[in-house]
Design a protein around this motif. Sequence first.
Motif, short mmCIF file in Angstrom:
data_model
loop_
_atom_site.label_atom_id
_atom_site.label_comp_id
_atom_site.label_asym_id
_atom_site.label_seq_id
_atom_site.Cartn_x
_atom_site.Cartn_y
_atom_site.Cartn_z
N ILE A 1 -4.70 4.58 5.08
CA ILE A 1 -4.10 5.54 4.27
C ILE A 1 -3.22 6.55 4.88
O ILE A 1 -1.96 6.57 4.73
CB ILE A 1 -4.86 6.25 3.18
N TYR A 2 -3.91 7.08 6.03
CA TYR A 2 -3.09 8.10 6.77
C TYR A 2 -2.23 7.57 7.88
O TYR A 2 -1.11 8.19 7.65
CB TYR A 2 -4.25 8.94 7.73
N ARG A 3 -2.06 6.37 8.18
CA ARG A 3 -1.20 5.76 8.82
C ARG A 3 0.11 5.53 8.07
O ARG A 3 1.21 5.80 8.23
CB ARG A 3 -1.70 4.42 9.57
N GLU A 4 -0.08 4.95 6.84
CA GLU A 4 1.00 4.81 5.94
C GLU A 4 1.64 5.93 5.60
O GLU A 4 2.89 6.03 5.50
CB GLU A 4 0.40 4.12 4.59
N LEU A 5 0.85 7.27 5.35
CA LEU A 5 1.61 8.56 5.34
C LEU A 5 2.43 8.56 6.17
O LEU A 5 3.71 9.41 6.06
CB LEU A 5 0.44 9.62 5.20
N GLN A 6 2.24 8.56 7.49
CA GLN A 6 3.07 8.95 8.67
C GLN A 6 4.38 8.20 8.43
O GLN A 6 5.58 8.44 8.59
CB GLN A 6 2.59 8.34 9.84
N GLY B 1 -3.49 14.19 1.81
CA GLY B 1 -4.14 12.93 2.15
C GLY B 1 -5.54 12.59 1.58
O GLY B 1 -5.70 11.39 0.94
N TYR B 2 -6.28 13.59 1.46
CA TYR B 2 -7.62 13.68 1.04
C TYR B 2 -7.75 13.41 -0.38
O TYR B 2 -8.54 12.49 -0.94
CB TYR B 2 -8.31 14.94 1.30
N GLU B 3 -6.84 14.00 -1.03
CA GLU B 3 -6.83 13.69 -2.62
C GLU B 3 -6.28 12.38 -3.21
O GLU B 3 -6.85 11.80 -3.72
CB GLU B 3 -5.78 14.95 -3.15
N ILE B 4 -5.39 11.79 -2.24
CA ILE B 4 -4.69 10.53 -2.45
C ILE B 4 -5.98 9.57 -2.36
O ILE B 4 -6.25 8.55 -3.15
CB ILE B 4 -3.62 10.13 -1.35
N LEU C 1 0.87 -1.27 -0.10
CA LEU C 1 0.06 -0.16 0.02
C LEU C 1 0.77 1.26 0.03
O LEU C 1 0.68 2.02 -0.83
CB LEU C 1 -0.97 -0.02 1.08
N LYS C 2 1.94 1.23 0.82
CA LYS C 2 2.90 2.27 0.79
C LYS C 2 3.19 2.71 -0.53
O LYS C 2 3.41 3.95 -0.69
CB LYS C 2 4.35 1.76 1.58
#
Lengths: 186, 186
Positions: free
Chosen positions: B39-44, B17-20, B2-3
């Motif tokens: 998704i938000y967790r992976e962004l971190q 993040g929202y657009e992703i 997913l990353k």
Amino acid sequence: MLKHGILGLLNYGDMTGYEIMTVFRDSLSHFWVAQTSQIYRELQKLEENGWINVTHIAQESRPDKNMLSITDAGRAELLRWIKSDTANSAVRSPMLMKTFFRGECSIDENIAFFRDLPGKETPFHNGSENAVTVSSQYEKVIEEPLKALYWKFTIDFGLMYDRMLREWCENCIRKLEEIKHENPAD
Amino acid sequence: MLKHGILGLLNYGDMTGYEIMTVFRDSLSHFWVAQTSQIYRELQKLEENGWINVTHIAQESRPDKNMLSITDAGRAELLRWIKSDTANSAVRSPMLMKTFFRGECSIDENIAFFRDLPGKETPFHNGSENAVTVSSQYEKVIEEPLKALYWKFTIDFGLMYDRMLREWCENCIRKLEEIKHENPAD
DNA sequence: TGGGTCATGTAACCTGTTACATGATTAG
DNA sequence: CTAATCATGTAACAGGTTACATGACCCA
């Protein structure tokens, strides 16, 4: 889901964790990969849930073993799961994910990618033909021809998937070749 | 994995993040389902790894947002992943798992099961036809026709998969009907 | 006034992966 | 003598799911 696969196998008859592992390898592993360690962990949970019983059997020339048998509650849970809705199931294809971003590579690299794919990416990665013979052996074990039928259905799926994947790869290669000849600059 | 999907999208251009989330829904979600929270967790984690930079942007009539951009290290990682081997990827099909154990149900129940399947179980569960139009819109956004090509390849896969699945279900139903007429007792 | 869009997450839990650990017997 | 088979797991970590939380703006 893995829980239910194991429960399904135990529904054929009592087995040890080790036997589940081997049967799993020959049947379900084609479309569900699981490590030994995970199978043993799930067995613990199945017992906690009261879906299986465990009987310890001491042995002399072999390590002791735990014979597992499905309970009535387990059988009920198995049926509940089989009849539950398939719809919102976890879709995840690493192969399509990579394909999606293949624009980062050159056309020649991608032609090579699609040429090699059919040999690697298939639910019946050990070779579907082999799966057919293995299932025939089990057919005698299960002794219920109607149950073996559904095993064969999953193998049919594997064969059709293989064929489709090859076709798809050929189509992709054909389009890439076309583009290559249109703009030889790339 | 997913990353890398997220990294691939950020490689098209900076996004929040929202657009992703929204682009993901229209493209990758067909073959990879992910929750917003994930998704938000992976962004971190992507930031921790130094693969993306985050710029906070204050807004007035809207909540503040974090603009994400891929770093050189991120681009390198993306390429490494794209070119890495696909072979030992996690295979997991809940649908085949259930099919395998369908021997527990009656023939009529199973005919109904296979009749309903094609509408539910497909990588392009929202309807592949719809995916085709959505991708055409993005084609203008990406502005690199060669990259949009691989997006289309994944949709082609979905269309072929749909067709194959329908065929497979028809074959299964045909066999079940035969058995039903041979032993009307069941 | 109610639902969709924009915009962000946290917490708890469950599931899957990787690495490690042991040790006797048996077939080639 | 060596590799496979039988037989069991634990520990740490990574990845995925479910439920919850907040809040303003805009359109019908």
